[in-house]
Design a protein around this motif. Sequence first.
Motif, short mmCIF file in Angstrom:
data_model
loop_
_atom_site.label_atom_id
_atom_site.label_comp_id
_atom_site.label_asym_id
_atom_site.label_seq_id
_atom_site.Cartn_x
_atom_site.Cartn_y
_atom_site.Cartn_z
N THR A 237 33.26 40.35 33.79
CA THR A 237 34.25 39.18 34.13
C THR A 237 33.26 38.19 35.02
N LYS B 222 33.94 34.38 37.76
CA LYS B 222 34.86 33.81 38.85
C LYS B 222 35.20 32.28 37.71
N ALA C 256 37.98 28.68 38.24
CA ALA C 256 38.93 27.99 39.13
C ALA C 256 40.08 27.38 37.99
N ILE D 121 41.11 30.77 42.34
CA ILE D 121 39.83 31.32 41.96
C ILE D 121 40.56 32.77 41.11
N GLN D 122 40.08 32.65 39.89
CA GLN D 122 40.51 33.95 39.28
C GLN D 122 39.27 34.49 38.63
N ASP D 123 39.47 36.24 38.47
CA ASP D 123 38.52 36.87 37.79
C ASP D 123 38.90 36.66 36.38
N LYS D 124 38.04 36.13 35.49
CA LYS D 124 38.26 35.73 34.07
C LYS D 124 37.43 36.65 33.10
N LYS E 251 34.25 37.27 30.97
CA LYS E 251 33.32 36.38 30.64
C LYS E 251 33.28 36.07 29.07
N ALA F 184 33.63 27.18 36.36
CA ALA F 184 33.32 28.68 36.17
C ALA F 184 32.00 28.95 36.11
N GLU F 185 31.80 30.23 36.07
CA GLU F 185 30.28 30.60 36.21
C GLU F 185 29.82 30.25 34.76
#
Length: 219
Positions: A3, A5, A7, A17-20, A22, A124-125
């Motif tokens: 996963t 982070k 937005a 801010i969510q865990d999505k 990867k 996002a990351e």
Amino acid sequence: MSTMKAAALVGLRRIEIQDKPKPVIQSGEVLVKVEYCGICGSDVHGYVNGIVIPVGTVMGHEFSGVVAEVGEEVYVVHPEDRVVVKPSASCLSCYWCRRGQYSLCPKRRETIIGVSPGNDGAYAEYVKVKYPGQMLFKLPSGLAAKEAALIEPLSIGLHGVRLSRFRSGDCALIIGAGMIGLGVLQFLKLKGTSRMIVLEISEKKGRIARELGADIVLN
């Protein structure tokens, strides 16, 4: 599943801010680790009133980063390459693409990063880039990632100047001193304006326009 982070725009004037998951890349795709991302005016419109960008989107399309993974059949970049991202791709075969007017390609809208829930952007990351041959550009060693995130809006200003009938020595008027307007100002100064006039209601933006060489700023 890994996963990251991100937005996400979850409602008007609401970003969460969510865990999505990867992104998982396929053959021909690239995964970019985001370093810097700008806030476009279209992102603001999406946040405030849902225009252009629908709720559910991870926005962000003015960004730079580092190549994290490359899929099979990708040769234009390699892991650890520093890149800036052009946020859309074109079909290269339609009427508009054959004329070199790629931004008018009817397929382009389907590929734009950060403007629909199906193409998550750089708030996002990590971001998946589906068409690296068109969308990724390596950065020179002397250009900082933070500065590189400005390339996309600056390119729009440069494109506008190139399409104009401006000639060295002309007087020019720019309506609005946002990011793109300020880019236009600098490109026109480099081309040799006789006088640069800027219309801008924001005192802060007007001050920046003067610092960048505007001869007259009118509210």
